[in-house]
Motif scaffolding. Structure first.
Motif, short mmCIF file in Angstrom:
data_model
loop_
_atom_site.label_atom_id
_atom_site.label_comp_id
_atom_site.label_asym_id
_atom_site.label_seq_id
_atom_site.Cartn_x
_atom_site.Cartn_y
_atom_site.Cartn_z
N ILE A 173 0.87 -1.17 0.00
CA ILE A 173 0.00 0.00 0.00
C ILE A 173 0.91 1.22 0.00
N ASP A 174 1.67 1.33 -1.10
CA ASP A 174 2.71 2.35 -1.17
C ASP A 174 2.18 3.75 -1.40
N TRP A 175 0.85 3.92 -1.51
CA TRP A 175 0.30 5.27 -1.64
C TRP A 175 0.12 5.93 -0.27
N ILE A 176 0.39 5.21 0.81
CA ILE A 176 0.37 5.80 2.15
C ILE A 176 1.82 5.96 2.60
N VAL A 177 2.25 7.20 2.77
CA VAL A 177 3.63 7.51 3.12
C VAL A 177 3.71 7.89 4.60
N GLY A 178 4.62 7.28 5.30
CA GLY A 178 4.80 7.63 6.70
C GLY A 178 5.61 6.58 7.44
N ASP A 179 6.41 7.04 8.41
CA ASP A 179 7.25 6.14 9.19
C ASP A 179 7.08 6.39 10.68
N SER A 180 6.08 7.19 11.04
CA SER A 180 5.88 7.50 12.45
C SER A 180 5.18 6.34 13.16
N LEU A 181 5.30 6.32 14.47
CA LEU A 181 4.67 5.28 15.26
C LEU A 181 3.15 5.34 15.10
N ALA A 182 2.60 6.55 15.03
CA ALA A 182 1.14 6.71 14.92
C ALA A 182 0.62 6.08 13.63
N VAL A 186 -1.81 2.50 12.85
CA VAL A 186 -3.02 2.51 12.03
C VAL A 186 -2.89 1.54 10.86
N LEU A 187 -1.72 1.49 10.26
CA LEU A 187 -1.51 0.57 9.14
C LEU A 187 -1.63 -0.89 9.60
N GLU A 188 -1.13 -1.18 10.78
CA GLU A 188 -1.24 -2.54 11.28
C GLU A 188 -2.70 -2.90 11.54
N THR A 189 -3.46 -1.96 12.11
CA THR A 189 -4.89 -2.19 12.31
C THR A 189 -5.60 -2.36 10.97
N THR A 190 -5.20 -1.57 9.97
CA THR A 190 -5.79 -1.67 8.64
C THR A 190 -5.60 -3.06 8.05
N LYS A 191 -4.41 -3.63 8.21
CA LYS A 191 -4.13 -4.96 7.67
C LYS A 191 -4.97 -6.03 8.37
N ILE A 343 -9.34 5.36 13.83
CA ILE A 343 -9.10 6.80 14.00
C ILE A 343 -7.77 7.15 13.35
N LEU A 344 -7.81 8.01 12.34
CA LEU A 344 -6.61 8.39 11.61
C LEU A 344 -5.95 9.58 12.32
N PRO A 345 -4.66 9.49 12.59
CA PRO A 345 -3.99 10.56 13.32
C PRO A 345 -3.80 11.81 12.47
N PRO A 346 -3.96 12.99 13.06
CA PRO A 346 -3.65 14.22 12.31
C PRO A 346 -2.16 14.32 12.06
N LEU A 347 -1.79 15.12 11.12
CA LEU A 347 -0.39 15.21 10.71
C LEU A 347 0.50 15.68 11.86
N ARG A 348 0.00 16.52 12.74
CA ARG A 348 0.81 17.04 13.83
C ARG A 348 1.17 15.97 14.86
N GLN A 349 0.49 14.81 14.80
CA GLN A 349 0.83 13.70 15.70
C GLN A 349 1.70 12.65 15.02
N ARG A 350 2.09 12.90 13.79
CA ARG A 350 2.89 11.93 13.03
C ARG A 350 4.34 12.44 12.96
N ASP A 351 5.08 12.25 14.03
CA ASP A 351 6.45 12.77 14.13
C ASP A 351 7.32 12.26 12.99
N GLY A 352 7.92 13.20 12.26
CA GLY A 352 8.84 12.85 11.19
C GLY A 352 8.21 12.64 9.83
N ASP A 353 6.89 12.51 9.77
CA ASP A 353 6.24 12.22 8.49
C ASP A 353 6.09 13.44 7.60
#
Length: 518
Positions: A173-182, A186-191, A343-353
């Protein structure tokens, strides 16, 4: 259709459907419905060739006529040529038929039988040629991605014979970019959720990528070879929404010249995303509840009951719990769609993304505009410190705007509008600690979210730290939130809001809110 602006809008809609909908057969069905709405057509067909010029995929107009029994011959001499569809003169005059090639090889044809006689005008032929090019590119993309012919889509009332298959490391699912814990959580729950058929409710602020996660759930599910259909419920009137979801019969309303399949039929066997579900009118909610519970419905103006097997994913940025309390959203529908909330995290909670996403958006900008822009380290530092209340969508806009107006190929910190006091979106998120009456957006405190009992947007403002409410929250919404959290004790609600009990009591009377006894 002779107006140039109308043709441009039609091409834009068709291009969007061909890009976002899968598989190709589903996209072509939606495109055929779109053409039916905009063109005076009586019948039509899309044909995609396979090996030996044999039809690999054929999509007919929903309401066929006797012309289907006629033979269709399409000649190709250039990349796109006009062709004759029949030997009968009156039939030729009513027909627009185009064959198309890609890299010199014939890959398909389209044919439209119009409701009037007379040869196609220049604008009509140009429109059809552009549509043919778009379909040709979509066909080539599916072939290149290995998406050959799929099993026939199940008819209404049939359950697809798919065997459960857990997700593997090869599922991407390479259209979702992000490496933050948040985002990883969510990605693990999605799977995990994707491996089931349970209804999903995607919740999050505007711009957090709810459609992207819906596509991910579909792509990782056993339904991935079947249609993924989406519909934004907020932009349509109740009648149009009913027609879009359930379809309509010929003559059901003014302008309904032919029978048309709805999104539930198109998504049969696959996944349907109902975006902005919180904006559906209470009257339509009852109609929607039936198809979600029973899997059956009637087309608008029809009497025949149709059954479908569709996985429904709903998305909203509204506080549905408050809407239920206010009687604006049916409680039974709420429980039906809120089976598995994500619940999808807002960008301000996605450290480093933010930096990762900004680089991706800049690469897309460079590719689309033949540029070679890059970020200076100071520019990424500026971006990383921004709250971005509009989330990923606002970040994308910021990158595009800055790259467009930058004085050189290296984007520095001084190129951003916020450094020049020209960032108008900042007006939306300037902090204001005045609890009741505060219409601005603030930082979200996830601990307040979990403790409030009202879902992902029930933050609890205080005099020390104002928390962000759902987009579109009113003064009345915030007051109800605080009262619910306080167990309808005015003194406790006053402390949550940073107000005096007298002020809270006055606000309750002003809004006509009856205090509930627990």
């Amino acid at each position: 259709m002779t107006n140039a602006d109308e043709r441009t809008r039609l091409l834009s809609e068709i291009a969007s459907d061909l890009i976002s909908l899968t598989p190709l057969e589903t996209a072509l069905k939606v495109v055929m419905n779109t053409l039916d709405r905009h063109l005076p057509m009586r019948d039509g067909v899309f044909v995609i060739y396979g090996a030996g010029r044999e039809p690999r995929l054929t999509v007919w107009h929903a309401d066929g006529h006797d012309v289907r029994s006629r033979s269709l011959t399409v000649e190709q001499s250039d990349a796109i040529d006009c062709a004759l569809a029949s030997g009968e003169p009156h039939f030729v005059k009513k027909t627009v038929a185009l064959g198309f090639k890609m890299k010199g090889e014939a890959i398909g044809a389209l044919w439209i039988d119009r409701t009037f006689q007379g040869r196609a005008v220049a604008g009509e032929m140009a429109l059809m040629k552009h549509i043919a090019k778009l379909i040709a590119k979509a066909s080539q993309r599916e072939l290149c991605s290995g998406g050959g012919s799929e099993p026939d889509e199940p008819q209404a009332g049939q359950i697809p014979k798919n065997k459960p298959r857990p997700h593997t490391q090869h599922d991407k699912i390479d259209w979702i970019v992000g490496d933050s814990l948040a985002i990883k959580k969510v990605l693990e729950t999605t799977k995990i959720v994707a491996a089931t058929n349970s209804p999903v409710l995607l919740r999050g602020e505007t711009g957090t990528g709810k459609e992207c996660f819906a596509r991910a759930i579909h792509a990782l599910s056993i339904r991935k070879s079947k249609p993924f259909i989406k519909l934004n419920c907020a932009v349509l009137s109740e009648t149009v929404l009913e027609s879009e979801l359930f379809g309509h019969e010929k003559g059901a309303f003014t302008g309904a010249l032919l029978q048309r399949a709805g999104r539930f039929e198109l998504a049969n066997g696959g996944t349907l995303l109902l975006d902005e579900i919180g904006d559906v009118s209470p009257q339509f909610q009852a109609k929607l509840l039936r198809v979600l519970q029973e899997g059956e419905f009637e087309r608008l103006g029809g009497t025949k009951t149709l059954k479908v097997d569709v996985r429904v994913i709903c998305a909203t940025n509204k506080n549905l719990e408050v809407a239920v309390l206010r009687g604006e959203f049916r409680a039974d529908l709420y429980y039906r769609i809120n089976v598995v909330p994500i619940i999808l995290p807002p960008l301000r909670q996605r450290d480093g993304d933010i930096s990762l996403l900004a680089q991706v958006f800049l690469e897309q900008f460079n590719k689309a505009n033949d540029r070679y822009s890059e970020f200076a380290p100071s520019a990424l530092d500026i971006l990383s410190k921004c709250a971005f209340p509009g989330n990923v969508r606002e970040l994308d806009n910021c990158v595009q705007r800055t790259a467009t107006l930058a004085s050189s190929n290296t984007i520095g910190s001084s190129d951003f509008a916020c450094q020049k006091n020209q960032c108008f979106s900042a007006l939306l998120w300037k902090t204001d600690v005045d609890g009741i009456g505060n219409e601005t957006m603030h930082t979200l405190n996830p601990r307040d979210t979990m403790s409030s009992g009202l879902g992902p947007y029930a933050g609890t403002p205080s005099s020390a730290t104002a928390t962000m409410e759902a987009p579109g929250f009113t003064e009345r919404d915030r007051l109800i939130n605080a009262m619910v959290k306080a167990g309808w004790v005015q003194a406790k609600a006053a402390r949550i809001l940073g107000k005096t009990p007298r002020q809270v009591g006055y606000a309750l009377r002003r809004f006509g809110i009856d205090v509930m006894k627990e």
